[in-house]
Design a protein around this motif. Structure first.
Motif, PDB file in Angstrom:
ATOM      1  N   LEU A 108       9.590  -3.136   1.316  1.00  0.00           N
ATOM      2  CA  LEU A 108       8.742  -2.627  -0.032  1.00  0.00           C
ATOM      3  C   LEU A 108       6.712  -3.748   0.393  1.00  0.00           C
ATOM      4  N   VAL A 109       7.222  -4.711   0.551  1.00  0.00           N
ATOM      5  CA  VAL A 109       6.051  -4.940   0.290  1.00  0.00           C
ATOM      6  C   VAL A 109       4.930  -4.740   2.577  1.00  0.00           C
ATOM      7  N   ALA A 110       6.070  -4.247   3.130  1.00  0.00           N
ATOM      8  CA  ALA A 110       5.233  -3.826   4.317  1.00  0.00           C
ATOM      9  C   ALA A 110       4.960  -2.375   4.612  1.00  0.00           C
ATOM     10  N   ALA A 111       5.976  -1.821   3.528  1.00  0.00           N
ATOM     11  CA  ALA A 111       5.557  -0.369   3.364  1.00  0.00           C
ATOM     12  C   ALA A 111       4.245  -0.173   2.726  1.00  0.00           C
ATOM     13  N   GLN A 112       3.925  -1.162   1.721  1.00  0.00           N
ATOM     14  CA  GLN A 112       2.846  -0.730   0.724  1.00  0.00           C
ATOM     15  C   GLN A 112       1.515  -1.272   2.181  1.00  0.00           C
ATOM     16  N   ILE A 113       1.433  -2.166   2.755  1.00  0.00           N
ATOM     17  CA  ILE A 113       0.599  -2.924   3.632  1.00  0.00           C
ATOM     18  C   ILE A 113       0.086  -1.286   4.800  1.00  0.00           C
ATOM     19  N   LEU A 114       0.733  -1.070   4.939  1.00  0.00           N
ATOM     20  CA  LEU A 114       1.153  -0.246   6.015  1.00  0.00           C
ATOM     21  C   LEU A 114       0.388   1.420   5.553  1.00  0.00           C
TER      22      LEU A 114
ATOM     23  N   GLY B 139       0.439  13.113   7.378  1.00  0.00           N
ATOM     24  CA  GLY B 139       2.744  12.640   6.941  1.00  0.00           C
ATOM     25  C   GLY B 139       3.156  11.403   6.714  1.00  0.00           C
ATOM     26  N   PRO B 140       2.644  10.540   7.727  1.00  0.00           N
ATOM     27  CA  PRO B 140       3.363   8.801   7.814  1.00  0.00           C
ATOM     28  C   PRO B 140       3.025   8.503   6.425  1.00  0.00           C
ATOM     29  N   ARG B 141       1.476   8.651   6.291  1.00  0.00           N
ATOM     30  CA  ARG B 141       1.209   8.067   4.674  1.00  0.00           C
ATOM     31  C   ARG B 141       2.146   8.413   3.615  1.00  0.00           C
ATOM     32  N   ALA B 142       2.335   9.538   3.661  1.00  0.00           N
ATOM     33  CA  ALA B 142       3.142  10.146   2.377  1.00  0.00           C
ATOM     34  C   ALA B 142       5.129   9.736   2.635  1.00  0.00           C
ATOM     35  N   ALA B 143       5.015   9.589   4.153  1.00  0.00           N
ATOM     36  CA  ALA B 143       6.823   9.066   3.861  1.00  0.00           C
ATOM     37  C   ALA B 143       6.845   7.529   3.343  1.00  0.00           C
ATOM     38  N   LEU B 144       5.801   6.922   3.785  1.00  0.00           N
ATOM     39  CA  LEU B 144       5.760   5.702   3.346  1.00  0.00           C
ATOM     40  C   LEU B 144       5.554   5.001   1.540  1.00  0.00           C
ATOM     41  N   VAL B 145       5.218   7.211   1.052  1.00  0.00           N
ATOM     42  CA  VAL B 145       5.199   6.380  -0.126  1.00  0.00           C
ATOM     43  C   VAL B 145       6.811   7.323  -1.162  1.00  0.00           C
TER      44      VAL B 145
ATOM     45  N   TRP C  43       3.236  -8.258  -7.277  1.00  0.00           N
ATOM     46  CA  TRP C  43       2.804  -7.861  -6.269  1.00  0.00           C
ATOM     47  C   TRP C  43       1.917  -6.859  -6.707  1.00  0.00           C
ATOM     48  N   THR C  44       2.429  -5.668  -7.358  1.00  0.00           N
ATOM     49  CA  THR C  44       2.079  -4.459  -7.315  1.00  0.00           C
ATOM     50  C   THR C  44       1.101  -4.536  -8.080  1.00  0.00           C
ATOM     51  N   TYR C  45       0.773  -5.632  -8.583  1.00  0.00           N
ATOM     52  CA  TYR C  45      -0.286  -5.460  -9.562  1.00  0.00           C
ATOM     53  C   TYR C  45      -1.643  -5.836  -8.547  1.00  0.00           C
ATOM     54  N   ALA C  46      -1.128  -7.218  -8.117  1.00  0.00           N
ATOM     55  CA  ALA C  46      -2.582  -7.782  -7.333  1.00  0.00           C
ATOM     56  C   ALA C  46      -2.916  -6.593  -6.285  1.00  0.00           C
ATOM     57  N   SER C  47      -1.527  -6.226  -5.839  1.00  0.00           N
ATOM     58  CA  SER C  47      -1.453  -5.338  -4.167  1.00  0.00           C
ATOM     59  C   SER C  47      -3.006  -3.575  -4.456  1.00  0.00           C
ATOM     60  N   SER C  48      -2.278  -4.066  -5.991  1.00  0.00           N
ATOM     61  CA  SER C  48      -2.920  -2.549  -5.652  1.00  0.00           C
ATOM     62  C   SER C  48      -4.476  -2.647  -6.396  1.00  0.00           C
ATOM     63  N   VAL C  49      -4.861  -3.289  -7.218  1.00  0.00           N
ATOM     64  CA  VAL C  49      -6.187  -4.529  -7.232  1.00  0.00           C
ATOM     65  C   VAL C  49      -6.806  -4.276  -5.720  1.00  0.00           C
TER      66      VAL C  49
ATOM     67  N   VAL D 281       9.359   3.722  -2.944  1.00  0.00           N
ATOM     68  CA  VAL D 281       9.944   4.262  -4.021  1.00  0.00           C
ATOM     69  C   VAL D 281      11.186   3.749  -3.872  1.00  0.00           C
ATOM     70  N   LEU D 282      11.716   4.407  -2.425  1.00  0.00           N
ATOM     71  CA  LEU D 282      13.158   4.650  -2.747  1.00  0.00           C
ATOM     72  C   LEU D 282      13.759   2.651  -2.705  1.00  0.00           C
ATOM     73  N   LEU D 283      13.065   1.475  -1.985  1.00  0.00           N
ATOM     74  CA  LEU D 283      12.870   0.590  -1.472  1.00  0.00           C
ATOM     75  C   LEU D 283      12.645   0.158  -2.844  1.00  0.00           C
ATOM     76  N   GLY D 284      11.928   0.509  -3.827  1.00  0.00           N
ATOM     77  CA  GLY D 284      11.668  -0.211  -4.936  1.00  0.00           C
ATOM     78  C   GLY D 284      12.468  -0.220  -5.840  1.00  0.00           C
ATOM     79  N   PHE D 285      13.187   1.141  -6.214  1.00  0.00           N
ATOM     80  CA  PHE D 285      14.285   1.145  -6.771  1.00  0.00           C
ATOM     81  C   PHE D 285      15.406   1.089  -6.538  1.00  0.00           C
ATOM     82  N   GLY D 286      15.725   1.029  -5.147  1.00  0.00           N
ATOM     83  CA  GLY D 286      16.990   0.020  -4.530  1.00  0.00           C
ATOM     84  C   GLY D 286      17.115  -1.578  -4.586  1.00  0.00           C
TER      85      GLY D 286
END
Length: 255
Positions: free
Chosen positions: A11-17, A24-30, A208-214, A34-39
């Motif tokens: 998940l961290v890797a996907a959000q860094i990318l 399209g690639p950015r939408a695929a990363l969204v 991570w969600t907090y800090a990376s989002s800021v 979500v799939l990785l986070g839910f998993g």
């Protein structure tokens, strides 16, 4: 637990990318995020709290999708809005991945509240968990609006600097987040409501969600206002969580 950490790392890797891509690639990363986070949340809930709680998270996903369908077709509780055709298969006008997003962040928000208020009674724990989940939207909606994944028919009034998201949406999030936290309070047995050392991956996910989002909003996505609002709002739980973890880590034998 290794699987949870592996999912979190992916998940961290996907959000860094994410800010390094577009279209399209950015939408695929969204969707991938979500799939990785839910998993990760589902796996952690099952391993540390059992099948009953994991099923409750699945119920949150179904309920989240249902609330979004209600919102798209009635305007309640988030205001009148519509999704673009960019986030995969849809059910009744709502990308199915959206329901998973609710469950993804509901679990770390719940466990963040448990760590911040380890001995709190139901109403206090539900309130903090609701705030922990709802304030995530101070980052989420501005980012997704900027990416064109959904939009409101009338985004007024709005927070200063965040013109695309009506204030009523945040009130709707708080209402739904409180209901989700109540469901988790009922689903999690009393012995499993206390924080434990095994909750570390979910604490890490929340922080991570907090800090990376800021950082992402301020430095990479050209969304300085949502960076500031999110830092203030989500920081109401993220900052006390970080302080508690730094000052007094949960001992390995805690349950």
């Amino acid at each position: 637990m290794r699987a949870v950490w592996a999912l979190l790392a992916a998940l961290v890797a996907a959000q860094i990318l994410y800010p390094l891509t577009g279209g399209g690639p950015r939408a695929a990363l969204v969707v991938a995020t979500v799939l990785l986070g839910f998993g990760a949340s589902l796996c952690h809930a099952a391993v540390t709290r059992g099948v009953r709680v994991a099923l409750a998270l699945c119920a949150v996903a179904v309920a989240g999708l249902g609330v979004e369908v209600l919102g798209v077709h009635t305007g309640f509780p988030f205001g009148a809005y519509a999704y673009a055709d960019t986030l995969g298969p849809r059910a009744a006008g709502v990308p199915m991945v959206i329901g998973l997003a609710w469950a993804w962040m509901a679990w770390p928000a719940w466990l963040a509240a448990a760590r911040v208020l380890p001995s709190a009674r139901g109403p206090a724990r539900v309130a903090v968990a609701g705030v922990a989940l709802a304030t995530w939207d101070l980052f989420l909606d501005p980012q997704m609006i900027a990416a064109g994944h959904w939009r409101w028919a009338d985004p007024h009034p709005a927070l200063p600097g965040v013109p695309g998201v009506p204030l009523g949406n945040y009130a709707g999030w708080l209402l739904v987040a409180a209901l989700v936290a109540t469901l988790l309070w009922v689903a999690v047995p009393p012995p499993d409501r206390a924080p434990c050392a095994a909750d570390a991956p979910m604490h890490a996910l929340y922080l991570w969600t907090y800090a990376s989002s800021v950082l992402a909003h301020a430095a990479f996505l050209s969304l300085p206002a949502s960076a500031a609002w999110g830092a203030l709002g989500m920081g109401l739980v993220a900052v006390p969580l970080a302080v508690r973890l730094w000052r007094a880590p949960v001992p390995a034998e805690a349950t």
